[in-house]
Structures are given as structure tokens and as C-alpha cells.
Design a protein around this motif. Structure first.
Motif, mmCIF file in Angstrom:
data_model
loop_
_atom_site.group_PDB
_atom_site.id
_atom_site.type_symbol
_atom_site.label_atom_id
_atom_site.label_comp_id
_atom_site.label_asym_id
_atom_site.label_seq_id
_atom_site.Cartn_x
_atom_site.Cartn_y
_atom_site.Cartn_z
ATOM 1 N N LEU A 154 0.763 -1.281 -0.074
ATOM 2 C CA LEU A 154 0.032 0.066 0.025
ATOM 3 C C LEU A 154 0.632 1.180 0.032
ATOM 4 C CD1 LEU A 154 -2.452 1.625 0.237
ATOM 5 C CD2 LEU A 154 -2.396 1.079 2.970
ATOM 6 N N ALA A 155 1.959 1.193 0.899
ATOM 7 C CA ALA A 155 2.743 2.574 0.820
ATOM 8 C C ALA A 155 3.524 2.711 -0.373
ATOM 9 C CB ALA A 155 3.889 2.353 1.975
ATOM 10 N N GLU A 156 3.903 1.569 -1.023
ATOM 11 C CA GLU A 156 4.677 1.778 -2.534
ATOM 12 C C GLU A 156 3.786 2.466 -3.366
ATOM 13 O OE1 GLU A 156 8.017 -1.803 -2.167
ATOM 14 O OE2 GLU A 156 5.804 -2.356 -2.913
ATOM 15 N N THR A 157 2.471 1.775 -3.369
ATOM 16 C CA THR A 157 1.299 2.217 -4.299
ATOM 17 C C THR A 157 0.994 3.812 -4.102
ATOM 18 O OG1 THR A 157 0.645 0.050 -4.400
ATOM 19 C CG2 THR A 157 -0.892 1.735 -5.233
ATOM 20 N N ARG A 173 -0.744 19.338 -4.588
ATOM 21 C CA ARG A 173 -0.575 18.640 -3.358
ATOM 22 C C ARG A 173 -1.977 18.203 -3.064
ATOM 23 N NH1 ARG A 173 2.639 21.370 1.285
ATOM 24 N NH2 ARG A 173 2.022 23.245 0.190
ATOM 25 N N CYS A 174 -2.927 18.882 -3.422
ATOM 26 C CA CYS A 174 -4.200 18.429 -2.717
ATOM 27 C C CYS A 174 -4.659 17.297 -3.676
ATOM 28 C CB CYS A 174 -5.502 19.587 -3.195
ATOM 29 S SG CYS A 174 -5.722 20.436 -1.708
ATOM 30 N N TYR A 175 -4.351 17.392 -5.182
ATOM 31 C CA TYR A 175 -4.737 16.216 -6.147
ATOM 32 C C TYR A 175 -4.093 15.074 -5.643
ATOM 33 C CZ TYR A 175 -7.258 18.996 -9.455
ATOM 34 O OH TYR A 175 -8.314 19.965 -10.241
ATOM 35 N N ALA A 176 -2.658 15.285 -5.485
ATOM 36 C CA ALA A 176 -2.116 14.027 -5.111
ATOM 37 C C ALA A 176 -2.597 13.404 -3.707
ATOM 38 C CB ALA A 176 -0.670 14.304 -4.783
ATOM 39 N N SER A 177 -3.300 14.141 -2.945
ATOM 40 C CA SER A 177 -3.483 13.757 -1.380
ATOM 41 C C SER A 177 -4.854 12.602 -1.654
ATOM 42 C CB SER A 177 -3.828 14.658 -0.459
ATOM 43 O OG SER A 177 -5.204 15.452 -0.625
ATOM 44 N N LEU A 178 -5.348 12.804 -2.958
ATOM 45 C CA LEU A 178 -6.628 11.887 -3.121
ATOM 46 C C LEU A 178 -6.051 10.235 -2.893
ATOM 47 C CD1 LEU A 178 -9.446 11.560 -3.875
ATOM 48 C CD2 LEU A 178 -8.812 11.598 -6.269
ATOM 49 N N PHE A 179 -4.691 10.276 -3.232
ATOM 50 C CA PHE A 179 -4.039 8.968 -3.157
ATOM 51 C C PHE A 179 -3.186 8.744 -2.019
ATOM 52 C CE2 PHE A 179 -5.718 9.148 -7.223
ATOM 53 C CZ PHE A 179 -6.513 7.743 -7.471
ATOM 54 N N THR A 180 -3.404 9.387 -0.752
ATOM 55 C CA THR A 180 -2.601 8.819 0.481
ATOM 56 C C THR A 180 -3.073 7.561 0.862
ATOM 57 O OG1 THR A 180 -4.720 9.581 2.042
ATOM 58 C CG2 THR A 180 -2.825 11.270 1.434
ATOM 59 N N ASP A 181 -2.176 6.928 1.529
ATOM 60 C CA ASP A 181 -2.347 5.613 1.981
ATOM 61 C C ASP A 181 -3.773 5.340 2.770
ATOM 62 O OD1 ASP A 181 0.150 5.487 0.943
ATOM 63 O OD2 ASP A 181 1.128 4.758 2.743
ATOM 64 N N ARG A 182 -3.779 6.153 3.481
ATOM 65 C CA ARG A 182 -5.442 6.162 4.374
ATOM 66 C C ARG A 182 -6.478 5.971 3.457
ATOM 67 N NH1 ARG A 182 -2.601 10.795 6.441
ATOM 68 N NH2 ARG A 182 -3.797 12.843 5.682
ATOM 69 N N ALA A 183 -6.238 7.027 2.328
ATOM 70 C CA ALA A 183 -7.552 7.530 1.393
ATOM 71 C C ALA A 183 -7.793 6.056 0.425
ATOM 72 C CB ALA A 183 -7.320 8.549 0.595
ATOM 73 N N ILE A 184 -6.783 5.540 0.061
ATOM 74 C CA ILE A 184 -6.642 4.293 -0.914
ATOM 75 C C ILE A 184 -7.281 3.113 0.021
ATOM 76 C CG2 ILE A 184 -5.535 2.630 -2.038
ATOM 77 C CD1 ILE A 184 -3.285 4.742 -2.530
ATOM 78 N N SER A 185 -6.927 2.988 1.286
ATOM 79 C CA SER A 185 -7.525 2.041 1.922
ATOM 80 C C SER A 185 -8.894 2.006 2.509
ATOM 81 C CB SER A 185 -6.642 1.876 3.366
ATOM 82 O OG SER A 185 -7.138 1.006 4.124
ATOM 83 N N ASP A 242 -3.577 8.142 9.411
ATOM 84 C CA ASP A 242 -2.652 6.926 9.050
ATOM 85 C C ASP A 242 -2.961 5.978 10.004
ATOM 86 O OD1 ASP A 242 -1.350 7.986 6.932
ATOM 87 O OD2 ASP A 242 0.044 9.216 8.400
ATOM 88 N N TRP A 243 -3.515 6.127 11.360
ATOM 89 C CA TRP A 243 -3.551 5.056 12.108
ATOM 90 C C TRP A 243 -4.884 4.167 11.937
ATOM 91 C CZ3 TRP A 243 -0.570 4.394 16.776
ATOM 92 C CH2 TRP A 243 0.337 5.438 17.055
ATOM 93 N N VAL A 244 -5.873 4.529 11.031
ATOM 94 C CA VAL A 244 -6.869 3.855 10.930
ATOM 95 C C VAL A 244 -6.994 2.188 10.548
ATOM 96 C CG1 VAL A 244 -9.233 3.637 9.205
ATOM 97 C CG2 VAL A 244 -8.259 5.796 10.280
ATOM 98 N N PRO A 245 -5.933 1.939 9.820
ATOM 99 C CA PRO A 245 -5.686 0.360 9.386
ATOM 100 C C PRO A 245 -5.759 -0.561 10.775
ATOM 101 C CG PRO A 245 -4.681 1.630 7.775
ATOM 102 C CD PRO A 245 -5.132 2.522 8.785
#
Length: 798
Positions: free
Chosen positions: A81-84, A161-173, A399-402
Motif C-alpha cells: 500500500l505504501a509503495e502504491t 498537492r491536494c490532487y496528490a492527497s486523493l491517493f494517501t495510503d489511508r484514502a486508498i485503504s 494513518d492509524w485507521v488500519p
């Protein structure tokens, strides 16, 4: 229409129907600007980029196929997930803006600056996903927000940076968990003029009680500086609660809770690469309330207006400008946890045998959980979390949600009811204790603990595995009864827990619970603070009353607030508040109390109840009790409050007490004030007609009445077999006083455990014609059913 022409939309052109175009956050801002500014609600101006603009950016940089490939590799287990997340964010950050699209953003920023009357206005740059704030998915904190952005170049970079944040690890998860297609969720950027809350204050508020779903209060959290610390749980904020049904009356101030937070840090503007930074607050700031009472009530009115407009409970962020003092709403979204809760059925947790208290904080939820601690101090170590453990950490962010999803419960050092840890715990249905202050210092990995959020506003962490039980309560389909079934409640902190019970009011609210737990100081020690001989007590009182120039005001404020929560829980139904009924040995145990109390051989039948209220020994203390009741009714608006006098031995004593109450502004009949008397002494029964001339009603205290009728010390283990509320003599007393009260047209009820423990006793009371019974909340459903059955049997005999 070209894609470029669709890139920008000003807030005033948007409404809540525009979620597909600009996401939930920006659509809501537009809705408020369009419809609620006319009602006095201030929203900072701004504009949003559209979902078309997002797809235009993706298309211009040929990102879609690459994004799809990265996601596919992750779903196939070929990448972490982190790499992605890192890979997708990097391709967004390396992308170039389509020229016309960038020009349109820059032009809109110049227009916003012109409207603000400055060359380069500071803005907040917020992410607004087109799938957010749906009924079953809050998307809280999944994307980034950038504060104090100034200048066109800085704005363009923040938007990227806002656009990029659509794919934070937590958002993807999160999207994966909720079943959203990553390639069908777009991101809108909100560009909003900053409120100078860095030199003011800010926070979060809900138009509903976040723990119980009680829908008649507004909960407000407040801290100094920018609001990110409150949202993230990095600061322990002030907490206020306001009762909504009384807000329409501008003469009232229905604030029912004020808790001062530590507020150790605040976020302010900075220069350089990071436009914000945290600094320690001053001693003055930590000691002061962030909001005045006037501001608290104004925000609560705004919350109510917003809720009425949207037609559902709302979660809002507010900010106060330090230059102008003006307040603003900077976000509003539907509340997504309590709104989905089944109001007919709920679980009641009761803790029995338990270990010592290790730490405590704010309770989130109303459940209990036991297990082993797993202490994780940094997000980089979350892979060490053991599934099913109780997570202990300083604070959490998305980041702690998982691992939060895999925890049995959560404990944090910092945060309030609107912090990330609280919001996510609530959404996951996990009990949590937040803002403990020291959990990471005193708990250790592998330690067995029990976390209890079932005892009111305070959450407790007990040593070891406690014994507790869970009961499912279903209040749907309960029979109606002519006899009122009311509640015995003393703890203001747990009052809202029972709001779903269809009770007919509170039949007994014990004032002394608030005095001993929230106030802790003997009222006479406050009145005579300057002449106290006990220096240790004097020092403790000075600490407890910090911020009060007039010490007695501390007693009045705390008592009015505590009783206000009880009154709010069942408003507009009656709440019968018994004036203080400590015994002398109990009064002496309050801070500073020993100097004011006589030593008695038998306090149970000594200087207690009515005899104190007109005595020089306590008259000034009773005046403070009266001031609190008067504030409760006249200033806060709780005219449903009925006052009850305990242990009134004679009609002459009744006259003295009523005279003292009138001197202190509590005159029977004024502003609808009703005054009851406890019936717990044989003289109350023998002279019931005369007592009925002086009081509006009676409340039978069956414990004391049994004790004094039979001459049995109710606390004596040797005489336990003789203490029987169903003894023939006691029942004669009860039947007699009910008959006399009915003749006189006075209300009469019973507050005691007997109807809960003995169905036949409840039937006896119905047969006698009693008006009400007041029982503990956990007995309510059973007693209600017993009373209905008894009334039906009685009707069949007549």
C-alpha cells in the motif's frame, strides 16, 4: 462548454446538489453561502475547482492508465500500500497544469484577493472528494488541507498537492474498505479566505451529543489558534454543551456544560516551507475559556439553524478571527454515526467487580471492553500492533485507521470528543478513552486492563479484567400507563445515556451527587473562605476555584450546570430536584467542611434536611443552593425543575424553609415554581393534609419511612431481616398518605427500589392510586410493564 470554462465555481454559485461537481465539502460551503448568510451565519468567501478540472489534469498528464496499473499491482499483491500510494502521489506532483486551467485558478485567486482588499490574501486550500460525506462514509481526514497559503505560485503548488492527497495510503485503504472505485472518485479543491483564528480560536461542533445521540444539545470544542489541532486530537480543548430547545428565547443562556481543556499548544502562522507551526500556549491562555458565554450561545444557534436547513444532525468546523472577533463556519457536513443508530433498541453495559483506576479521560461510546494493552508511540511502528488488543498511543490521525479497525478499544493521551481518535472510534463502534493525559506513561504492552465508557462522560481504565454485563434494551412497543414511571438519576454525566427511555421525567435528582463529585467543597467554606483556619483546605479550594474572584459563584455555577444536564435530559417533563440531604458526617467530608459541622452520635436522624436550611450554621450555604436553582429556572430556562425539601419534620419547619426560599427568590407559584416535600417521617403522614397546604406534592422516601416507622437502622446488618418496605405498618403509612394527597389534590409519588425488586409492591401502589413511581433506569422497562399490567387488573375489578 470547454473543460477550461468548467474549472472554477465560486461558492455563491454552488448548492448541495453540486456534490458530483465539487464534492461534499465545497457543495456544502456553497449551500451555506447561498442560503444561510441571510440568516446571519458567516462563511469565508472562496471558490472551488470542479471535478472536470481534476479529470482534465489527469488527462493532460496521461495519468489514468498509470494510476490503474499501480492499483492493479497493489490489489494483486505485487506492491505494498505504501509503495502504491507514494507512486501515484509522485506522478500527480510531477504533473503540469494545463495552461488555461492554471490561468483560471490564478485569476480567481486575484479576484478573491481584490474582494478581501489585499494584494495576496491568505487562503486555506482544502480537498473535497466527490464521494465524501455520504450517509455511511464520512471520509473524515482522508485528504489533505493546507493552511495560510499566500501568493499565486504557492496556491498552484498547494492545489497540486491536494490532487496528490486523493491517493494517501489511508484514502486508498478507506475507499477499498467502503467499496468505492478509485477511478470514479474525483477531487475538487476548495480555496477559502483564511480566518485569522491563528490569533483567535477555532474548533469543531456537532448538533447532537456525539456519544448518546441525544438530539437536543449542541457540543462545541474550542482551542486557541488554527483548528487543525482540535481535529487531529493534538490538543485537549474546552468543551461546551448547549440545550437547543431553549435557544429561541434570546433572554436565556441554556449552557449546560463547560469543561476547561488543557490547551497546551496552538497552531499559528509561520513563514518558509511550512506555513504553520505549533507553539506553547501561555499560562493565561490555558487558564482562560476560549469562548465567552455569548459566543457559545451564538455558535449553538448557528448549529441549530444549519441542522434545520439540512434536515439532519451536522458536524461543523468554526473559527473566530482574532482581529475582528467575528466568528465563521468554515465547514459543515452531515453527522454519520449517531444518525444511523437504531433509536428503539440499545445496549446497556454495567460494570460490577473492577480493579483500581489506572487513568481516566473522556468516554467515547457507551461500551466496556477488556484486553491486553498494545502501546504504540509512533505511526511508523503500527505494524507491531497485535490484533484484538487495546491500542494505547498519544494521539491518532488517519494513518492509524488500519490498526484502529483491528483494536478492541482505544486510549489516547490527547484529544477531545471531536478529535480524530474519537470520531473514528465512534464510527467503528469501539469504546475509547481520549485525553487521558498520561496513558502512554503508566500503561505498558501486555498489561491487562478494562476500559469502561458506560459510567457517564468520564471514561475509566481499570487494572485487570473486570466483571461486567450487557443487557439489550428495546423501548419499542412499551405500553402506555396512567401512572407516571419516572427515573432516579443523580449523575449528570450519564443523564443523556437514558434519553431514549420513554420516561415521564425524573422523580428524584439528588443534589448532593453534584456537590460531592463536581463541586467537592463545603458551601460554607466558600462563603467564609477568607477566615478558614485549615490552610490545607484553603489551598485546595483556591486551586479548585481558580478564575472565580467570588468563591461562592463557583458553587452556584457548578451546581447549576450539573443540574442543568439532568433537566435537559427529559425536558419539558418534570425534574424533581431534592435540595441537599447530606448528613453532618458527609458534609464534614467535603473540602473545608470539618470547621462547619457538629459531631453527632446519630447523623441519620440528626442535623439534616430542612432543619439546616434556616439554621445559622448553614443558612448561607442553602442560599447558594437556591441561587443555583433560580439560575437554572430563570436564566437557563429549565422551568420543568421542581424543588423538593427532604426530612421536613413539622409544619412549623416547613413554614420556616419556605420563608427562607422566598427570601432567596424561590417563591412557590412564581414562574410556575412547584415545591414538593419528601414523605419519609411518620409526621409527614399524620399531618399530610397540613403539609399539602404548604407543598404542591409529596415524594415517598420508602427507605427512611420504613426505618422510622419500624424503628430499624437501615444500615444495620444485625437488623437486616426486620427492614421490610412491605411490612404491614409501612404499607398502612403509604396508603394513608396517598389517600390524603389525593383528597388535597396534591401530587404524590414514590422514589425507591421496592417497585423494581417486588412487582407486588408496584401493584399495591397502583391500587392505592399513586401518581408516579421513580425507579433506576435499568429497572424502567420492567416496572413500566408491571404498572401497565396492574392498571389493567385494577380496571377489570372496577
Amino acid at each position: 462548454m470547454s473543460a477550461v470554462q468548467q474549472s472554477i465555481a465560486w461558492f455563491e454559485t454552488l448548492g448541495r446538489h453540486d456534490v458530483p461537481r465539487v464534492g461534499g465539502k465545497n457543495a456544502s460551503l456553497g449551500e451555506m453561502v447561498q442560503t444561510l448568510e441571510a440568516k446571519g451565519i458567516r462563511v469565508p468567501p472562496g471558490f472551488a475547482t470542479t471535478s472536470d478540472a481534476y479529470w482534465n489534469y489527469v488527462s493532460a498528464n496521461k495519468l489514468k492508465d498509470r494510476m490503474t496499473d499501480f492499483i492493479a499491482e497493489w490489489e494483486a499483491g505485487k506492491a505494498t500500500l505504501a509503495e502504491t500510494g507514494l507512486a501515484i502521489r509522485n506522478i500527480f506532483l510531477k504533473g503540469d497544469w494545463p495552461a488555461e486551467m492554471e490561468s483560471e485558478i490564478r485569476t480567481a485567486y486575484r479576484e478573491l484577493s481584490s474582494r478581501a482588499g489585499v494584494d495576496e490574501v491568505e487562503v486555506a486550500v482544502r480537498s473535497s472528494a466527490t464521494a465524501e460525506d455520504l450517509p455511511d462514509a464520512s471520509f473524515a481526514g482522508q485528504q489533505e488541507t493546507f493552511l495560510n497559503i499566500r501568493g499565486e505560485t504557492a496556491l498552484i503548488d498547494a492545489c497540486r498537492r491536494c490532487y496528490a492527497s486523493l491517493f494517501t495510503d489511508r484514502a486508498i485503504s478507506y475507499r477499498k474498505t467502503k467499496g468505492f472505485d478509485h477511478m470514479k472518485v474525483a477531487l475538487s479543491i476548495g480555496v477559502q479566505q483564511m480566518v485569522r483564528s491563528d490569533i483567535g480560536g477555532s474548533g469543531v461542533m456537532f448538533s447532537i451529543d456525539t456519544e448518546t445521540g441525544f438530539d437536543k444539545v449542541v457540543l462545541i470544542n474550542a482551542a486557541w489558534g488554527l483548528g487543525e489541532n482540535v481535529v487531529q486530537g493534538a490538543v485537549d480543548p474546552d468543551e461546551y454543551q448547549v440545550f437547543k430547545p431553549l435557544l429561541d428565547n434570546r433572554a436565556l443562556s441554556p449552557i449546560i456544560e463547560k469543561k476547561k481543556g488543557a490547551k497546551d499548544i496552538k497552531m499559528i502562522y509561520a513563514v518558509g516551507d511550512n506555513p504553520t507551526r505549533n507553539v506553547p500556549t501561555s499560562k493565561v491562555e490555558r487558564a482562560a475559556w476560549v469562548l465567552s458565554d455569548r459566543e457559545i450561545v451564538e455558535l449553538a444557534r448557528w448549529a441549530t439553524t444549519i441542522e434545520q436547513h439540512y434536515g439532519c444532525p451536522m458536524d461543523m468546523e468554526w473559527a473566530r478571527d482574532g482581529n475582528t472577533g467575528d466568528m465563521f463556519i468554515v465547514q459543515a457536513r452531515p453527522e454519520t454515526v449517531q444518525a444511523r443508530r437504531d433509536v428503539g433498541a440499545f445496549k446497556s453495559y454495567t460494570i460490577h467487580k473492577k480493579g483500581k483506576i489506572l487513568t481516566k479521560g473522556l468516554s467515547i461510546g457507551d461500551a466496556i471492553a477488556s484486553g491486553q494493552v498494545c502501546l504504540i508511540e509512533s505511526a511508523k511502528d503500527i505494524d507491531q500492533f497485535v490484533d484484538g488488543s487495546i491500542l494505547v498511543t498519544q494521539t491518532t490521525d488517519p494513518d492509524w485507521v488500519p490498526i484502529m479497525k483491528r483494536a478492541a478499544a482505544i486510549i489516547t493521551d490527547h484529544g477531545g470528543r471531536t478529535s480524530h481518535a474519537a470520531i473514528v472510534s465512534r464510527e467503528l463502534g469501539l469504546p475509547a478513552v481520549v485525553g487521558s493525559g498520561n496513558a502512554t506513561e503508566i500503561l505498558h504492552t501486555g498489561q491487562e486492563v478494562t476500559i469502561s465508557c458506560a459510567e457517564g462522560d468520564e471514561g475509566f481504565v481499570y487494572e485487570g479484567i473486570a466483571d461486567f454485563s450487557v443487557e439489550k434494551l428495546d423501548v419499542t412497543g412499551l405500553p402506555a400507563t396512567k401512572t407516571a414511571v419516572m427515573l432516579n438519576l443523580a449523575n449528570p454525566g450519564s443523564a443523556f445515556r437514558w434519553w431514549r427511555l420513554p420516561a415521564d421525567g425524573i422523580g428524584l435528582a439528588r443534589m448532593e451527587f453534584v456537590v460531592s463529585n463536581a463541586i467537592r467543597v463545603h458551601p460554607m467554606a466558600l462563603v467564609h473562605f477568607d477566615t478558614l483556619k485549615d490552610e490545607e483546605a484553603k489551598a485546595e479550594i483556591a486551586k479548585l476555584t481558580a478564575g472565580y474572584d467570588n468563591k461562592p459563584d463557583y458553587f452556584v455555577d457548578k451546581l447549576a450546570l450539573g443540574l442543568g444536564r439532568l433537566a435537559a435530559a427529559v425536558y419539558p417533563k418534570p425534574v424533581i430536584i431534592r435540595m441537599s440531604d447530606f448528613k453532618t458526617n458527609e458534609y464534614a467530608g467535603l473540602v473545608g467542611g470539618a470547621e462547619f459541622e457538629p459531631a453527632e452520635e446519630n447523623p441519620m436522624i440528626g442535623f439534616r434536611g430542612a432543619s439546616r436550611y434556616y439554621s445559622p450554621r448553614y443558612r448561607e450555604g442553602f442560599a447558594l443552593e437556591c441561587r443555583a436553582i433560580k439560575r437554572l429556572r430563570d436564566e437557563m430556562g429549565f422551568t420543568n425543575v421542581v424543588v423538593m425539601i427532604p426530612f421536613c419534620r413539622s409544619v412549623g419547619e416547613a413554614d420556616k424553609v419556605l420563608g427562607v426560599m422566598a427570601e432567596n427568590g424561590l417563591k412557590r407559584g412564581e414562574n410556575g415554581l412547584q415545591i414538593y416535600v419528601m414523605c419519609e417521617i411518620p409526621s409527614n403522614v399524620i399531618l399530610a393534609a397540613k403539609f399539602a397546604d404548604r407543598f404542591d406534592g409529596f415524594s415517598i422516601g420508602s427507605n427512611d419511612l420504613t426505618q422510622l416507622t419500624l424503628g430499624v437502622d437501615r444500615d444495620s446488618g444485625e437488623l437486616a431481616d426486620l427492614f421490610d418496605e412491605q411490612d404491614e405498618a409501612v404499607k398502612w403509612m403509604i396508603e394513608k398518605v396517598i389517600s390524603e394527597a389525593n383528597k388535597a389534590g396534591a401530587k404524590i409519588g414514590l422514589c425507591g427500589q421496592a417497585p423494581s425488586d417486588h412487582p407486588e409492591f408496584a401493584e399495591f401502589l397502583v391500587d392505592c392510586g399513586i401518581d408516579s413511581m421513580s425507579v433506576s433506569p435499568d429497572s424502567f422497562i420492567a416496572v413500566k410493564q408491571i404498572v401497565a399490567k396492574a392498571e389493567k387488573a385494577k380496571a377489570g375489578r372496577s
